[in-house]
Design an enzyme around this catalytic site. Structure first.
Site, PDB file in Angstrom:
ATOM      1  N   HIS A  66       0.814  -1.220   0.000  1.00 37.66           N
ATOM      2  CA  HIS A  66       0.000   0.000   0.000  1.00 37.66           C
ATOM      3  C   HIS A  66       0.847   1.270   0.000  1.00 37.66           C
ATOM      4  CE1 HIS A  66      -3.261   2.665   1.854  1.00 37.66           C
ATOM      5  NE2 HIS A  66      -3.853   2.131   0.806  1.00 37.66           N
TER       6      HIS A  66
ATOM      7  N   ASP B 246       0.957  18.945  18.999  1.00 41.16           N
ATOM      8  CA  ASP B 246       1.580  20.148  19.547  1.00 41.16           C
ATOM      9  C   ASP B 246       2.154  21.009  18.417  1.00 41.16           C
ATOM     10  OD1 ASP B 246       0.767  19.455  22.064  1.00 41.16           O
ATOM     11  OD2 ASP B 246       2.683  18.574  22.646  1.00 41.16           O
TER      12      ASP B 246
ATOM     13  N   ASP C  37      17.350   9.569  -8.098  1.00 46.68           N
ATOM     14  CA  ASP C  37      18.804   9.738  -7.993  1.00 46.68           C
ATOM     15  C   ASP C  37      19.321   9.649  -6.552  1.00 46.68           C
ATOM     16  OD1 ASP C  37      19.062  10.056 -10.726  1.00 46.68           O
ATOM     17  OD2 ASP C  37      18.861  12.234 -10.650  1.00 46.68           O
TER      18      ASP C  37
ATOM     19  N   HIS D 266      -9.052  11.320   1.554  1.00 48.73           N
ATOM     20  CA  HIS D 266      -8.148  10.193   1.364  1.00 48.73           C
ATOM     21  C   HIS D 266      -6.845  10.382   2.135  1.00 48.73           C
ATOM     22  CE1 HIS D 266      -5.556   7.375  -1.066  1.00 48.73           C
ATOM     23  NE2 HIS D 266      -6.629   6.643  -0.910  1.00 48.73           N
TER      24      HIS D 266
ATOM     25  N   LYS E  81       3.289   4.446  -1.097  1.00 53.28           N
ATOM     26  CA  LYS E  81       3.419   5.351  -2.245  1.00 53.28           C
ATOM     27  C   LYS E  81       4.733   6.105  -2.070  1.00 53.28           C
ATOM     28  CE  LYS E  81      -1.256   4.832  -1.773  1.00 53.28           C
ATOM     29  NZ  LYS E  81      -1.951   4.254  -0.617  1.00 53.28           N
TER      30      LYS E  81
ATOM     31  N   LYS F 203      -3.869  10.848   5.043  1.00 49.61           N
ATOM     32  CA  LYS F 203      -3.402  10.126   6.222  1.00 49.61           C
ATOM     33  C   LYS F 203      -2.327  10.994   6.873  1.00 49.61           C
ATOM     34  CE  LYS F 203      -4.045   6.923   2.662  1.00 49.61           C
ATOM     35  NZ  LYS F 203      -5.460   6.779   2.736  1.00 49.61           N
TER      36      LYS F 203
END
Length: 424
Positions: A117, A304, A124, A297, A119, A299
């Site tokens: 899952h 603080d 380089d 979508h 991404k 996350k």
């Protein structure tokens, strides 16, 4: 596929928040087009729509001028790429690998659990992107009412070297073995260790071997340490009992705890599951906001004035107990402030705050019964899911799978968007 993750802070980084596909895709495609030596990319979803075709073009162009390119896609999340699409990449020299492609039974995909899952893009060994944004047109606002609200980060500095080694190891452990990994590291150009900024960063992953709960542990530690505010924006929210307990404790000791959850979900069950926790959280003083403009979508979270995280991990059973995930945790006041301003804008202008009175219509007896079952589900599901078979998925060259022979419901024309929805 173990990450080799040590969960330590690395200083001297520049980290920029990217919101939605409008900011993310141009940066990634430009970085690929400017690559000099190597591009390694991992994604859960790659659709053959206008975004997927732009990625395709950028990778082909880079590969044709000699850049080494490895692309890993998930066999469940990206099952419907055409043979022409795959061969257009491989003929230019792009290595396309499929994580656990699986087999179909009567047209249905059965390989639902333990998905790749993450991404991630590393260019380089000097520039990296990590977040929750897939390569599909539904991450662009012109997709319409179902366009997704999401976030990623662009990174430069020493933390990129750690992410680079991680993705090299993922390729090695998934297919070529540790010997290939050691040889690749010897041949790889030196990672740029020059300071690029002032931010401390930690790259944290979840796998099904050695790092089964690293991301959740970092969340819980930050919640325990919070003294002022906690903001968590998460698309699929149904965490385990320990994280819920820490949120309630924080609210009761006076921390301003806010959750930004889906109000217009891409899958109705998402809102149903999260809403089962509302009474339990509101009673402790947690404030809940439902994002209502489009499907959420993202996350992301902040605690603080310095701690923040952006990544692929939802706070639900799949991400916390089964899937392979990757988050960047940032310790930097400037980045925290930027993320806070984005979240505050969402809460002020695009969310509906859930009040206890909104839930008062429920019969108290049913609420009591439901709370009993929810409590025990939250308490035991991490251990129960962890007992599911831990097969060792391998990376398979795309041309060796039947992936490239399918043109399923996720296929769309270059001007449009995919019509299939994944829990992504």
């Amino acid at each position: 596929m173990s990450s080799g993750n040590n969960n330590h802070w690395t200083g001297g980084n520049r980290i920029e928040l990217l919101e939605n596909g409008e900011q993310f895709f141009p940066r990634v495609f430009d970085a690929i087009r400017k690559a000099r030596r190597e591009v390694i990319a991992e994604t859960f979803i790659l659709f053959e729509d206008k975004v997927g075709l732009q990625l395709h073009a950028a990778m082909r162009e880079a590969a044709q001028r000699g850049v080494k390119i490895d692309l890993m896609i998930d066999g469940f999340g990206s099952p419907d790429l055409s043979r022409e699409f795959i061969e257009g990449l491989t003929s230019a020299g792009v290595k396309v690998r499929v994580f656990d492609p699986g087999q179909r039974f009567m047209g249905q995909r059965l390989n639902v659990f333990r998905r790749m899952h993450r991404k991630i893009v590393v260019v380089d060994g000097e520039r990296a992107f990590v977040g929750g944004i897939n390569y599909s047109a539904d991450h662009l606002l012109d997709f319409g009412s179902k366009a997704k609200q999401d976030y990623a980060v662009e990174l430069a500095g020493p933390i990129v070297g750690e992410i680079h080694q991680f993705v090299l190891r993922a390729i090695a452990l998934g297919g070529k073995g540790a010997g290939w990994f050691r040889r690749r590291l010897k041949l790889a150009p030196p990672v740029n260790q020059v300071r690029a900024g002032e931010a401390d960063a930690m790259f944290v992953t979840r796998d099904n071997r050695r790092h089964t709960n690293d991301i959740e542990r970092q969340y819980r530690a930050a919640i325990r340490a919070a003294r002022k505010r906690i903001v968590i924006a998460n698309a699929y929210f149904f965490p385990g009992y320990l994280l819920i307990k820490e949120l309630r404790r924080a609210a009761r000791r006076g921390v301003d705890v806010r959750l930004v959850l889906q109000g217009e979900p891409d899958m109705p069950i998402v809102k149903t599951a999260a809403s089962m926790l509302y009474h339990h959280l509101l009673h402790a003083g947690v404030r809940i906001y439902e994002y209502c403009d489009r499907p959420l979508h993202g996350k992301v979270a902040l605690m603080d004035d310095r701690w923040s995280t952006v990544g692929s991990s939802n706070l639900d059973p799949l991400s916390l107990s089964l899937n392979l995930e990757a988050n960047v945790i940032v310790r930097d006041a400037a980045f925290n402030q930027v993320l806070w301003e984005r979240m505050d804008r969402l809460m002020q202008h695009s969310c509906k705050q859930v009040e206890a009175a909104d839930l008062a219509s429920e019969w108290s007896g049913w609420r009591l019964v439901r709370s009993f079952f929810v409590f025990h589900i939250l308490r035991w599901y991490p251990a129960l899911l962890g007992r599911l078979p831990r097969h060792a998925p391998r990376l398979t060259p795309a041309e060796a799978t039947d992936l490239a022979s399918r043109r399923g419901s996720g296929r769309s024309d270059p001007a449009g968007g995919a019509t299939r929805t994944e829990a992504a």
